[in-house]
Design a protein around this motif. Structure first.
Motif, PDB file in Angstrom:
ATOM      1  N   UNK A   1     -15.764   8.815  23.742  1.00 41.74           N
ATOM      2  CA  UNK A   1     -14.720   9.209  23.638  1.00 41.74           C
ATOM      3  C   UNK A   1     -14.801   9.904  21.977  1.00 41.74           C
ATOM      4  N   UNK A   2     -13.530  11.213  21.596  1.00 40.18           N
ATOM      5  CA  UNK A   2     -13.646  11.209  20.122  1.00 40.18           C
ATOM      6  C   UNK A   2     -12.794  10.187  19.817  1.00 40.18           C
ATOM      7  N   UNK A   3     -12.799  10.219  18.580  1.00 40.13           N
ATOM      8  CA  UNK A   3     -11.960   8.618  17.512  1.00 40.13           C
ATOM      9  C   UNK A   3     -10.485   9.592  17.900  1.00 40.13           C
TER      10      UNK A   3
ATOM     11  N   UNK B   1      -9.605  -1.848  17.117  1.00 39.94           N
ATOM     12  CA  UNK B   1      -9.052  -1.923  16.033  1.00 39.94           C
ATOM     13  C   UNK B   1      -9.315  -3.175  14.611  1.00 39.94           C
ATOM     14  N   UNK B   2      -9.983  -2.616  13.356  1.00 39.36           N
ATOM     15  CA  UNK B   2     -10.128  -3.028  12.576  1.00 39.36           C
ATOM     16  C   UNK B   2      -9.460  -2.931  11.345  1.00 39.36           C
ATOM     17  N   UNK B   3      -8.463  -3.920  10.318  1.00 40.52           N
ATOM     18  CA  UNK B   3      -7.700  -3.597   9.928  1.00 40.52           C
ATOM     19  C   UNK B   3      -7.604  -5.024   8.694  1.00 40.52           C
ATOM     20  N   UNK B   4      -7.433  -4.411   7.293  1.00 41.86           N
ATOM     21  CA  UNK B   4      -7.312  -5.410   5.919  1.00 41.86           C
ATOM     22  C   UNK B   4      -5.502  -6.096   5.711  1.00 41.86           C
ATOM     23  N   UNK B   5      -5.403  -7.063   5.357  1.00 36.50           N
ATOM     24  CA  UNK B   5      -4.529  -6.834   5.012  1.00 36.50           C
ATOM     25  C   UNK B   5      -4.597  -7.719   3.189  1.00 36.50           C
TER      26      UNK B   5
ATOM     27  N   UNK C   1      -8.536   0.806  10.606  1.00 34.81           N
ATOM     28  CA  UNK C   1      -9.728   1.836  11.478  1.00 34.81           C
ATOM     29  C   UNK C   1      -9.287   1.871  12.967  1.00 34.81           C
ATOM     30  N   UNK C   2      -9.414   2.584  14.198  1.00 35.56           N
ATOM     31  CA  UNK C   2      -9.807   2.337  15.169  1.00 35.56           C
ATOM     32  C   UNK C   2     -10.878   3.082  16.221  1.00 35.56           C
TER      33      UNK C   2
ATOM     34  N   UNK D   1     -12.003   6.124  13.324  1.00 34.41           N
ATOM     35  CA  UNK D   1     -11.398   7.158  12.779  1.00 34.41           C
ATOM     36  C   UNK D   1     -11.046   7.397  11.137  1.00 34.41           C
ATOM     37  N   UNK D   2     -10.551   7.778  11.051  1.00 37.50           N
ATOM     38  CA  UNK D   2     -10.189   7.902   9.231  1.00 37.50           C
ATOM     39  C   UNK D   2      -9.301   6.820   8.998  1.00 37.50           C
ATOM     40  N   UNK D   3      -9.927   5.802   8.084  1.00 34.43           N
ATOM     41  CA  UNK D   3      -9.550   5.109   7.700  1.00 34.43           C
ATOM     42  C   UNK D   3      -7.730   5.453   6.772  1.00 34.43           C
ATOM     43  N   UNK D   4      -6.374   4.488   7.247  1.00 35.95           N
ATOM     44  CA  UNK D   4      -5.719   4.853   6.589  1.00 35.95           C
ATOM     45  C   UNK D   4      -4.932   3.842   6.209  1.00 35.95           C
ATOM     46  N   UNK D   5      -4.606   4.092   5.115  1.00 34.27           N
ATOM     47  CA  UNK D   5      -4.231   3.008   3.576  1.00 34.27           C
ATOM     48  C   UNK D   5      -2.212   2.931   4.125  1.00 34.27           C
TER      49      UNK D   5
END
Lengths: 147, 895
Positions: B237-239, B271-275, B307-308, B323-327
């Protein structure tokens, strides 16, 4: 809950309204009642003694026929017939009469062919016979029709 | 020996493919794999796996090995083995480092052996390969990347992909023939990367795509071993798009995204996320099937990187790119929700976490303010946990805009200190009235509503939605989950108008206004309308108005409109025609009536009439008024009476004849009902009996009076007949001497009003009325006259009186038997006497004063008596305007 008296009154008024609507369609007024049109046997004729289910069935056929007619003013009549059938269902329910779901009629399968060739005849005869049927129903409703 | 075995295998490529079993093709993996090629004279351990069969069909499931490459330095195929350098190519991957090499045995039968890929990595040419099916399920892509240490690396790299899509039925050990392969040239860039595109029909997504690569680099042509894939199993799939983070109403961090297109299977997401907060640094990696993920316990003053990527949930598939990194950075004060849009009358709550100088404030210390002006009572606070405070606003009123601010600012404060950030509260009055009207033909229902109540909410759009029930409305209308929007158009008066046509007359249309805003949507209270109950009929037609002949009533007739078929009531309004008609109303509740007759005061006036109608049961609206109808003035009855008339007698003394001229005033409409065609004088004498004399339209008739008594009567004739009540005048010589008027006094009040009073003496004659004549004395002026009822003793005569002129007043008593003797006075005689008396008084008084006090007293008594006499006859000043406010007890005022 709507009082059954109101449903009865609304049914009669709606029948009168449809009859008047058909009267107002100019080209139906000039049709001679003396002349019999053949080949349109799928359009119901007059039945002075009608039960509620027969009325519903008759109206369902007319509804199908009107839905196939291109005239703009029959769309409103078709809507009125739907309301009228709903009212008949309420009346039937008040008498605990089961009204079976009306199936699409096989005899109308050839309607498309007839319409293509005789659109005017079909419209005029259908509206004329519908008017007569409605007047029969109006009389019958005063006599408290059976299921 | 091993080398010899490979040399034996140096056969033509196509021949090899024909003899290689189809199921030896390398199955494309979801991850990257490598293609390694090395010269055939390289020495390496050649290990035959135990139990390997020469029959290649026994190697099901194993990737096949390759075969050979050929030196293409001359561009010709070299059959001489000594002049060729043969390359052995194989596929391998990080996950499976065994590289299967295809070879041929002495008998020409293919077999496979496996070597460790490290052997190939030491020397030769190497490429990274990844193949996938695009999300649109139309294009199969293979990406070939030359590895850095590739000794053949140069700028003349060309890659071709040869492929064939096998039919499902063809997926047998038999391979397709050479000519079945199609070739595509891959797009290569300067950095030794190539992309090969293979179009795949949708219907063949489940078929096997068999292919191999033909790589030309540094003048050497490398043929890869065959590889195979089912396109549907390698969809990449597309991101995900639209990655978004927000704090939810419950204080969680919501990460949401959307898939760019609809794929025919369900996706899973990683879903990859960091706090990154002052407290800790947390990383997480979760796989979900929904397009959102909730992260609990969001902290103020923290940043979150997310990112997802996505992959097919069931079955095989390839992960999309990330996907593009979102902050997302949270503020020191977190409101959740940060903004609320709600309807007036509702209850809402805000939550808050307050961080002050790297420390989260205890929720017990938090206070709430509204608009920085009003502290919210503590009774509205709730402590959710140690850090979360909650404030509740019950039964909200609509926000009153303050300047451009259309919201209330809700502040969460640390005791006396408020952070500048605030939550926004938008309270909208959603009570929008929707009114509908069905036209007179019962085919169209028009609904109108005004958005004025919610115009203050910028960025909102309004939409009328409705749900139609088959018959009637429910007792309590409610918003149905299934509804349709209705197009409405803004009118000049600021209302929106929505038209339903055709309609279901007896269906219930439940309607409401949906207010869509980025903060959410609100619905106005729903209303249910049955078109049949909001009918505005067409006005009655054929409206006619007439004054009925002989009956004398205003008759209005009409025709009811064609629709509705229900019983109708009618309203009639009527009034005298003119610029501003003063309408009177009349209501008709009998549906069968088609006309009404009303009494009107003036039968000879033009009346304007209009009729309107409404259902008798009160449902619906009044129709418009019909087009106005007007009555026509015609004779409706015989004249009520004949004209008043008087006579002037001119006497010829020589002939002892008297000419009598009858004068009368034209009959007014009120008396003539409504016109006079002619007048007829009816004579009666004892000698000649009775006869009629037609005068036509004239108002004067002269005849000769010869007999002792002559009675006359003037009749008015209209189209219906002759007047029924007429005045009678008898001219009698004997009665003319009867004198019953003792005195007659005339008092001028002003130039337009004179009061006459008289006294009568008893008489045996039957007094019918008086005729008063007046004219300017000593002038041949017109005689004026009027009839005065017999009961009156005082009369106000209105005329244009000239003060310097003297007038003669004559009062004639009219008896049944004839005209009596008149009392005649010349001008205002009694007043003249007073003037004269006053003049005398001015002369006499000085003499009297100087001569005798006694005489003065006598005169004083006399004066008082005269005064008393005068004031008895003084008129009522209310009847003459000029006299109002004057003191008539002062004689000088009168004089």
């Amino acid at each position: 809950m709507v009082p059954i008296r109101k449903v009865q009154d609304d049914t009669k008024t709606l029948i009168k309204t449809i009859v008047t609507r058909i009267n107002d369609i100019s080209h139906t007024q000039s049709v001679s009642s003396k002349q019999r049109v053949t080949g349109l046997d799928f359009i119901p004729g007059l039945h002075p003694l009608l039960s509620l289910s027969k009325m519903d069935q008759t109206l369902a056929i007319y509804q199908q026929i009107l839905a196939s007619l291109p005239s703009r003013n029959v769309i409103q009549i078709s809507n009125d017939l739907e309301n009228l059938r709903d009212l008949l269902h309420l009346l039937a329910a008040s008498k605990s009469c089961p009204l079976p779901q009306v199936r699409a009629l096989e005899s109308l399968e050839s309607l498309g062919v007839v319409l293509e060739a005789s659109l005017y005849s079909t419209e005029v005869v259908a509206l004329s016979r519908l008017q007569g049927s409605l007047q029969d129903m109006l009389r019958q409703l005063d006599l408290s029709p059976g299921c | 020996m091993i080398c010899q075995k490979f040399c034996v295998a140096l056969l033509h490529w196509e021949f090899i493919y024909v003899t290689t079993a189809f199921n030896l093709a390398y199955p494309i993996t979801p991850w990257k794999f490598k293609l390694s090629c090395m010269p055939s004279n390289t020495t390496y351990d050649f290990l035959f796996p135990p139990g390997i069969s020469k029959n290649t069909s026994n190697l099901n499931g194993r990737y096949e090995a390759v075969v050979e490459t050929k030196l293409n330095s001359s561009g010709n195929y070299l059959s001489n083995l000594s002049s060729r350098i043969t390359f052995h190519c194989c596929f391998w991957s990080e996950e499976d480092k065994n590289c299967s090499v295809y070879a041929d045995d002495i008998e020409g039968k293919a077999f496979v052996t496996t070597v460790n890929s490290l052997v190939f990595q030491q020397t030769g040419a190497h490429w990274n390969i990844q193949c996938w099916m695009k999300e649109d399920l139309k294009l199969f892509i293979c990406y070939i990347e030359s590895l850095f240490k590739n000794p053949f690396k140069n700028y003349d790299l060309t890659v071709h992909l040869l492929y064939v899509l096998l039919d499902l039925l063809e997926e047998s050990p038999l391979l397709p023939e050479k000519g079945s392969f199609q070739i595509v040239q891959c797009n290569c860039s300067f950095n030794e990367c190539c992309e090969c595109h293979v179009p795949v029909p949708t219907a063949k997504l489940n078929n096997t795509l068999l292919m191999y690569l033909k790589i030309t680099s540094g003048g050497v042509i490398f043929h890869s071993p065959p590889m195979s894939a089912q396109p549907i199993n390698v969809v990449k799939p597309d991101p995900p798009l639209g990655l978004h983070m927000e704090i939810t109403d419950t204080g969680s961090l919501k990460i949401s995204w959307s898939s760019p297109t609809l794929v025919p299977f369900q996706l899973q997401y990683q879903v990859k996320y960091s706090e990154n907060s002052t407290k800790n640094m947390k990383k997480a990696d979760e796989i979900v099937t929904a397009t959102s993920l909730l992260v609990d316990s969001v902290l103020p003053g923290s940043s979150y990187d997310v990112q997802v990527r996505s992959k097919r949930l069931d079955g095989l598939g390839i992960w999309s790119d990330w996907s593009t990194l979102l902050t997302f950075t949270t503020q020191d004060v977190i409101y959740f929700p940060p903004k609320i849009l709600t309807a007036a009358g509702s209850n809402i709550s805000f939550h808050c976490i307050y961080k002050n100088e790297k420390k989260i404030v205890s929720s017990k210390k938090i206070v709430w303010w509204l608009n920085l002006a009003e502290k919210i009572p503590q009774s509205q606070y709730d402590v959710v946990d140690d850090h979360i405070s909650k404030v509740t606003f019950p039964n909200l009123n609509a926000t009153k805009p303050r300047g451009k601010f259309t919201y209330d600012a809700v502040y969460c404060c640390n005791e006396q200190e408020c952070h500048h950030r605030y939550a926004e509260l938008y309270v909208i009055d959603v009570n929008i009235n929707i009114s509908c009207e069905t036209d007179g033909y019962l085919t169209k229902m028009t609904c109108r509503w005004s958005p004025s109540a919610i115009q203050s909410l910028a960025g909102s759009n309004l939409q009328l939605r409705y749900h139609r029930s088959s018959l009637y409305c429910s007792d309590v209308p409610s918003i149905h989950p299934v509804s349709e929007p209705k197009d409405c158009h803004l009118q000049r008066d600021g209302f929106y108008e929505c038209i339903f046509q055709p309609i279901f007359l007896l269906s219930g249309y439940t309607m409401w206004i949906r207010i869509n805003h980025t903060l959410g949507s609100l619905d106005s209270p729903p209303v249910c309308v049955i078109p049949d109950s909001v009918v505005k009929p067409l006005p009655p037609s054929s409206v006619k108005a007439e004054i009925t002949v002989k009956i004398g009533l205003l008759k209005i007739s009409w025709e009811k409109p064609v629709f509705p078929e229900n019983n109708l009531q009618f309203q009639i309004r009527y009034g005298l025609s003119g610029k501003q008609v003063q309408w009177k109303m009349f209501e008709v509740y009998d549906a069968k009536l088609k006309s009404a007759s009303l009494p009107v005061p003036d039968l000879c006036a033009v009346y304007t009439v209009q009729v309107r109608c409404k259902r008798l049961d009160g449902l619906g609206y009044w129709s418009n008024w019909s087009t106005p109808a007007h009555t026509v003035v015609v004779d409706v009855k015989v004249p009520i009476r004949g004209p008043e008339f008087w006579r002037i007698i001119s006497e010829d003394t020589t002939k002892k004849e008297r000419n009598v001229t009858l004068l009368w005033k034209p009959l007014m409409k009120n008396d003539s009902l409504c016109s006079v065609r002619r007048y007829v004088v009816k004579h009666h004498t004892s000698h000649n009996g009775t006869w009629l004399e037609d005068v036509g339209n004239h108002t004067k008739l002269t005849f000769l009076w010869t007999e002792q008594a002559h009675s006359v009567m003037v009749l008015a004739i209209n189209s219906i007949g002759a007047s029924s009540a007429n005045f009678n005048l008898t001219l009698s010589r004997s009665i003319s001497k009867v004198n019953i008027v003792q005195s007659l006094s005339a008092y001028p009040l002003n130039s337009s009003c004179v009061i006459l009073s008289w006294m009568l003496s008893p008489s045996d004659y039957n007094l019918m009325y008086f005729i008063l004549e007046w004219k300017i004395l000593n002038e041949d002026s017109e005689i004026k006259w009027l009839r005065i009822p017999s009961s009156v003793k005082k009369y106000y005569v209105h005329d244009h009186f000239i003060p310097i002129e003297k007038y003669q007043f004559s009062l004639y008593p009219i008896f049944t038997e004839g005209v009596g003797k008149p009392k005649i006075i010349n001008s205002f005689t009694q007043d003249d006497e007073k003037h004269q008396h006053d003049a005398d008084l001015y002369v006499i008084v000085p003499i009297i004063i100087s001569s005798s006090i006694l005489l003065l007293g006598t005169l004083s008594v006399l004066h008082q008596r005269m005064k008393k006499l005068f004031w008895e006859d003084v008129p009522n000043p209310k009847n003459c305007s000029w006299a109002q406010g004057l003191n008539f007890q002062k004689r000088t005022d009168i004089l």
